[in-house]
Design a protein around this motif. Structure first.
Motif, PDB file in Angstrom:
ATOM      1  N   ILE A  66       0.869  -1.176   0.000  1.00  0.00           N
ATOM      2  CA  ILE A  66       0.000   0.000   0.000  1.00  0.00           C
ATOM      3  C   ILE A  66       0.907   1.228   0.000  1.00  0.00           C
ATOM      4  O   ILE A  66       1.741   1.378   0.892  1.00  0.00           O
ATOM      5  N   ASP A  68       1.874   4.830   0.773  1.00  0.00           N
ATOM      6  CA  ASP A  68       1.482   5.869   1.729  1.00  0.00           C
ATOM      7  C   ASP A  68       1.970   7.218   1.222  1.00  0.00           C
ATOM      8  O   ASP A  68       3.169   7.392   0.954  1.00  0.00           O
ATOM      9  N   TRP A  91     -11.232   6.850  -4.132  1.00  0.00           N
ATOM     10  CA  TRP A  91     -10.789   7.272  -2.808  1.00  0.00           C
ATOM     11  C   TRP A  91     -11.954   7.263  -1.831  1.00  0.00           C
ATOM     12  O   TRP A  91     -13.052   7.684  -2.159  1.00  0.00           O
ATOM     13  N   ASP A  99     -11.023   6.842  12.239  1.00  0.00           N
ATOM     14  CA  ASP A  99      -9.573   6.755  12.119  1.00  0.00           C
ATOM     15  C   ASP A  99      -8.897   6.796  13.483  1.00  0.00           C
ATOM     16  O   ASP A  99      -7.885   6.139  13.696  1.00  0.00           O
ATOM     17  N   PHE A 106      -7.762  11.191   6.795  1.00  0.00           N
ATOM     18  CA  PHE A 106      -7.241   9.974   6.190  1.00  0.00           C
ATOM     19  C   PHE A 106      -8.129   9.514   5.048  1.00  0.00           C
ATOM     20  O   PHE A 106      -9.351   9.467   5.171  1.00  0.00           O
ATOM     21  N   TRP A 107      -7.483   9.162   3.941  1.00  0.00           N
ATOM     22  CA  TRP A 107      -8.157   8.689   2.732  1.00  0.00           C
ATOM     23  C   TRP A 107      -7.539   7.358   2.324  1.00  0.00           C
ATOM     24  O   TRP A 107      -6.342   7.157   2.448  1.00  0.00           O
ATOM     25  N   VAL A 108      -8.361   6.476   1.797  1.00  0.00           N
ATOM     26  CA  VAL A 108      -7.897   5.175   1.311  1.00  0.00           C
ATOM     27  C   VAL A 108      -8.369   5.024  -0.124  1.00  0.00           C
ATOM     28  O   VAL A 108      -9.568   5.131  -0.403  1.00  0.00           O
ATOM     29  N   LYS A 109      -7.433   4.783  -1.023  1.00  0.00           N
ATOM     30  CA  LYS A 109      -7.783   4.499  -2.420  1.00  0.00           C
ATOM     31  C   LYS A 109      -7.885   2.982  -2.557  1.00  0.00           C
ATOM     32  O   LYS A 109      -6.954   2.256  -2.209  1.00  0.00           O
ATOM     33  N   ARG A 115      -7.037  -2.134  -0.412  1.00  0.00           N
ATOM     34  CA  ARG A 115      -6.321  -0.876  -0.239  1.00  0.00           C
ATOM     35  C   ARG A 115      -5.145  -0.831  -1.211  1.00  0.00           C
ATOM     36  O   ARG A 115      -4.384  -1.790  -1.307  1.00  0.00           O
ATOM     37  N   HIS A 118      -2.789   5.037   0.622  1.00  0.00           N
ATOM     38  CA  HIS A 118      -3.276   5.822   1.759  1.00  0.00           C
ATOM     39  C   HIS A 118      -2.838   7.268   1.534  1.00  0.00           C
ATOM     40  O   HIS A 118      -1.716   7.512   1.102  1.00  0.00           O
ATOM     41  N   HIS A 120      -2.554  10.704   3.814  1.00  0.00           N
ATOM     42  CA  HIS A 120      -2.611  11.309   5.139  1.00  0.00           C
ATOM     43  C   HIS A 120      -2.530  12.819   4.929  1.00  0.00           C
ATOM     44  O   HIS A 120      -1.466  13.333   4.590  1.00  0.00           O
TER      45      HIS A 120
END
Length: 183
Positions: A66, A68, A91, A99, A106-109, A115, A118, A120
């Motif tokens: 993942i 970051d 996203w 979180d 915080f975002w997660v694609k 995942r 990430h 931040h």
């Protein structure tokens, strides 16, 4: 109406098991591609620089696969607008209540249900920004620390395979020792 705070209502990617894989030299290019796309998608907003952080930013270090990224944002006020621009691209926003880290947004694609990246987002002056950069840079300059961290990550991933938070917490002593110059 569903309660997003209950784990049974979380998407599958939110509870993925911890998997550490061999280092991939393509991670650096993947991060650059993601940064270029984010810069385009968020153009015109009060955004600062983006940085590739975390284990995928350290050559030769095994990591969760993942990417970051860390980005500076002038205010939390733009989160709704950021969501409108990022959501169509896979996203997902993880609000601070879920979180558990008030210092960031915080975002997660998600790609193929997992995942992939990430993001931040932090405000200017956030201490954790500098800590992330310093930890990355110290490891990049020390093959011995990379080896020690790799061994620890593999061990902890095995011990905490189904608990991402425990895995992350278990690495904190090593990170603190590196940042304090004790390793």
């Amino acid at each position: 109406m569903t309660d997003e705070m209950k784990p049974e209502n979380w998407p599958a990617w939110a509870t993925e098991s911890v998997e550490v894989v061999e280092a991939n030299p393509a991670w650096s290019q993947q991060a650059q591609t993601e940064v270029m796309q984010l810069s385009e998608l968020l153009q015109g907003l009060a955004m600062g620089t983006f940085e590739h952080i975390g284990s995928t930013s350290i050559p030769g270090l095994p990591a969760k696969p993942i990417i970051d990224l860390m980005g500076k944002v002038e205010s939390w006020d733009d989160m709704k607008l950021i969501a409108e621009r990022l959501n169509p691209w896979g996203w997902n926003y993880v609000p601070p209540e879920l979180d558990g880290r008030e210092y960031r947004r915080f975002w997660v694609k998600v790609k193929n249900g997992r995942r992939a990246v990430h993001l931040h987002l932090m405000l200017p002056g956030e201490q954790r920004w500098e800590r992330q950069i310093r930890f990355r840079d110290v490891l990049r300059a020390s093959p011995e620390l990379v080896r020690a961290y790799a061994e620890l990550k593999i061990k902890l991933a095995h011990e905490n395979k189904h608990d991402r938070e425990a895995y992350t917490a278990a690495k904190s002593e090593f990170i603190t020792q590196v940042l304090d110059g004790r390793l």
